[in-house]
Every structure is written in C-alpha cells, then in structure tokens.
Design an enzyme around this catalytic site. Structure first.
Site, short mmCIF file in Angstrom:
data_model
loop_
_atom_site.label_atom_id
_atom_site.label_comp_id
_atom_site.label_asym_id
_atom_site.label_seq_id
_atom_site.Cartn_x
_atom_site.Cartn_y
_atom_site.Cartn_z
CB SER A 1 4.51 0.39 7.29
OG SER A 1 3.33 -0.21 7.77
CD GLU B 1 -0.04 -2.02 0.59
OE1 GLU B 1 0.10 -2.71 -0.44
OE2 GLU B 1 -0.59 -2.43 1.63
CG HIS C 1 -0.21 -0.51 4.63
ND1 HIS C 1 0.56 -1.36 3.86
CD2 HIS C 1 0.46 -0.37 5.80
CE1 HIS C 1 1.64 -1.72 4.55
NE2 HIS C 1 1.61 -1.13 5.72
#
Lengths: 294, 294
Positions: free
Chosen positions: A137, A206, A179
C-alpha cells in the site's frame, strides 16, 4: 507469454504489494518475501513509519513473520527524522536481510525517512548487499522516485487532480498505485500519466505483488493483477485544457499482467524466445535497472 | 486534436447514448437528436420494446420530446415479432425522421425486432432516407452487429464471462457497452475484446453520446467520455487459459474521448491537418462506414 529466467547471483529484490496481502492464511506473498530475504533464518525489520497506528501494524507482521518461522524479526520504530538518522536504527537496516514497509500514508513515510541516513542505508542494503525490500500500500507507492502522493479522481481522469512527491527511488520512470482494481483507480493513474508521460503507471491490486529482481526480471504473485499504462506515445490535449477537465487521450498502451505472469530480460547467451512488446520491454528495463546508489 | 468537418448532404446519423441522458433539464443530447432528425417539425417514433415497463418509458420521452417542441411524436409499441412485421407499425418507421430506442434489455429488443420487416425498415430509414437513429443503454448496445448481450465481470477481465449476440448492425467491427465509467465496466469490455480482437470496444458513459454521421465523422456530447479499447495488435494468452481466469493482455490501445471531442474523415480536398492515430483512424472509418442495407 513467458520467458525463462537465467541464473545469476541476486542483485536485490523488491516486493511491491497492492495492499491487503494475506497475513493469516496461505500468506503467499509474505512467504515469498521471506524466501527472497534468505528464508526463516533471515533478519527482517518492519518499518511502520507510514502508519499512525505503528504498534498495531507491527503486531500483525510480528505474528505473520513469526508464523513463517522467522525468529530474527524487529520493529523499526521511527517517529521523527532524528530517529531515521539514529545510529542504532540505521544499523538495524544495515544488518537486515529483509526490510518491509507497512501501509499508512506514503507522504508521512517520506517526511520521516526521505533523505536520511536510514534511506541511504536501504539503498545500500538493496543494491550492494542484495537485500529484499518489501512494501505494501503506502509502502509500495513510496518505492518509486516519483511517488503518487495524493489526490483522487471521480470516474474519469482529471487534469491537476493528483500530485506527485519524491519517493525512495528504488525504481525510476514509473509511478505506483495500489488497491488498484478494488478502488477503481485507473482514472487516477491515467491522470498522472497524462500529465507526466515520462512515467509508466503501475497499478497493483490487493493481495497482489509485483516482484522485481534487479537486473533480471519481474513476476506477478497473488490474487489479482498488475496493470501498466504507458502514455509515452500517446497524444493528448492535456496542455490546453483547464484544471479538473477530462483530457482527451489517444493511443495509451495498457498491459494487464495477472498473477503468474513472468518476464525476464534475455541474457547474452539466451536470446528471447519471441519478440517482446517494445512498451513492455521498456517497462521491464526500467524497473529492473540497477541504478547506482543515490 | 480536432479536425474540422466538411459539408455534404446527410447520410444518416446515429446517436448512441450511455444511459441516463438528461430528460428534464438542459436535455443536451435529446436536443441534438431532435436537431439531427430535422428539428421540432420532425416525426419521431420511440421504440420501447427493450423495456418491460414500456408505458412508463414512453411517458418520459413523450414529455421530453414534447418539451423540445416536437409535435409529431409517437409510441411504437412492440410486444411480439408479429408486431414488428405489422404493416402499420412498419409504416411508422418508414415515415419517421427520428427513431429512438429506450433502455431495458437489448436481448429482449433483438428477440422482438431482429430480422423483421421493421428492422429492415430502420436500415432503409438510416441509409436511404438519412434519418437519425438514437438509442440509450440497451438501445445503444443493440446498434452494433456484434452485440454485448450479457455477462458480468468482477474487478478484472475474465475468459468466458461475457457473451455476444446479433445486434441491429448499424455499425460493424465494434461492440458497445454503456453506463461505462459509472458501473466500472472496463474489465467487462476488455473481456470481450480479449476474446474477440476483431471488435473495437466502445464504452459510453451515462448522459454521454457518441454521435456518428455516416460517411463523415464522430462527436462526443454530454457529461462524460467515450472510451475505446482496441485489441487488434495486442498479444494475449486468452486461447490457453481456463474459463473465468484472467487473461494476460499486452499492448491494448486505449483512447479516451471526453465530451467535445470531434473527429472527421478528411475529404478529398481537405487533407488532415495532422496525422491521426492509425487505431483511431480505423475506428473512425469503421463507425462511419456507409454499409449497404443488410
């Protein structure tokens, strides 16, 4: 679509994860990270500086890496630039085989470690010692030289919607979003690429990782895909439209690499089995490039 | 990015709308539809056969076209193939300047009118009389020869997720999806194109229209954009993967045409101001092609 790897000594790996990687069940991506760091005997440090809940983050990775048999695992707590220049903390990086950066906010991470002794030591770890650096992330976006810093788009690309910052620079000529499919971020990535066609855009889903072996090749791992958008040969009216308007984009190249995709640079004595897309070839050369220590 | 139109007699227009076009306020797209049909004096028929709530649909368009000053507006009710071969109903099409197809289910629409006398009369209206044919949502998807019939994808393209059917064939070598950005349908359109690279994919946003003037050019109108995905020169492993797996896609070309984009074919005495992308040029030639009456 696959070319086979050739064997050489490791020049360092990056494990660039799109967030929400499995930490409880099969742990496919974290398992690979540990393997690339040298296996359960590796010394692994976890950098939680991107997060405001660093202890919670550490708890999750402490558990996960423990489950994978890693005994020498440490929480590298960093709450200030003083911390990131602290000799003892820098030594933790200097002695690590695997360095993992958690999620949070990539701007926060860079504000703390960008340009510090610890930053420099991470480059040495990767480039001189062949260590493995992982990031998920925010920790993924932070890895490129031009870092997707902030900004959202609604459904379509928008001029001026997204701003870049200076990232850690383990890779260049790319920008990384995460994401990606789950948060429908193609319009955001296209916004960056339309304004900055020098950069190839990488969108990582993800529980999915782009694994880069410097000097050799890439592999996609996990549950989703990696999307690459290349605007270098596109035509656009970006320069002429107003802020927040949607640009016209002609001839953007898009590649979708699902888990299992592997591409390796040809070695001198192992030529490519078949011609590779010039755009994908450039991507491969950019991300695997053995840049000098910055 | 724009080339200027040249003046010739109209060879018929298509107004292909991504659903949810404004019917109450500015009515930009419906206004253009009426203009292209000849203005408020035009005879406009509304085909509601795609919908299970045909009367409700008609009520909305009756109101909207009435607001735009159209006095000769009619509901063409079709609930069976007998209806679509009925002489009186076919005559309504034969005398119409504008024919509008509402949303609903494109499979239902084609099951009722595909291959009937009314279908043939629509081709005559467009191609011989230069009428304007509009369609929104299901009515948009129905316009191409290969019609996106049904199927969903989750976040990524999937082999075998989407099935095609035979559409009305006002355009060829393309497939049309609608509610495109709003429903995040790029993965669905890529699924079709990856399996059927002969087709260029057209994704039209809500309250957005691709206006096609046959033999001349295209324009994008409304609030959103038109996305084109061209897989003709892509490489993919689609043939080798299992059903529901995500294909690898290399070198898909993507074009984003926001509202205001206009492209016209060069005329003999007005050469192009600058070179056009070969992919976009092919698209332009495909959708404007004056195909013979089928």
């Amino acid at each position: 679509m696959k070319t086979e790897p050739h064997q050489t000594a490791s020049h360092g790996h990056l494990v660039i994860i799109g967030g929400h990687e499995d930490r409880k069940h099969g742990k496919e991506i974290l398992t690979r990270f540990v393997e690339l760091a040298g296996g359960p005997g590796a010394r692994i440090v976890v950098i939680t500086a991107a997060s405001q809940v660093a202890d919670d983050m550490w708890e999750q990775y402490d558990q996960a890496f423990g489950d994978l048999g890693v005994t020498q695992r440490s929480h590298l707590t960093l709450t200030s630039r003083q911390d990131a220049n602290n000799e003892e903390k820098v030594r933790m990086v200097a002695e690590a085989d695997g360095i993992f950066m958690t999620g949070g906010d990539q701007k926060r991470l860079l504000a703390i470690i960008g340009g510090t002794a610890l930053d420099a030591e991470m480059h040495t770890a990767l480039k001189v010692r062949g260590a493995c650096i992982g990031g998920t992330s925010a920790g993924a976006s932070a890895m490129s030289g031009h870092m997707l810093a902030q900004g959202k788009t609604d459904l379509l690309p928008e001029k001026g919607a997204v701003s870049l910052g200076a990232g850690l620079g383990f890779l260049h000529r790319v920008v990384i979003d995460q994401h990606f499919s789950e948060r429908h971020r193609l319009s955001r990535l296209l916004s960056v690429v339309a304004q900055n066609p020098y950069l190839q855009g990488i969108g990582i889903d993800e529980d999915t990782a782009l694994v880069v072996e410097r000097g050799r090749g890439i592999e996609v791992l996990g549950e989703g895909s990696v999307t690459i958008v290349d605007g270098r040969t596109m035509d656009t009216n970006m320069a002429d439209i107003r802020e927040r308007d949607t640009p016209e984009l002609i001839d953007v190249r898009l590649h979708l690499l699902p888990a299992g995709s592997r591409y390796y640079l040809p070695s001198d004595n192992e030529p490519l089995v078949k011609p590779m897309s010039p755009s994908l070839r450039d991507f491969l050369e950019n991300v695997t490039k053995r840049n000098p220590i910055s």
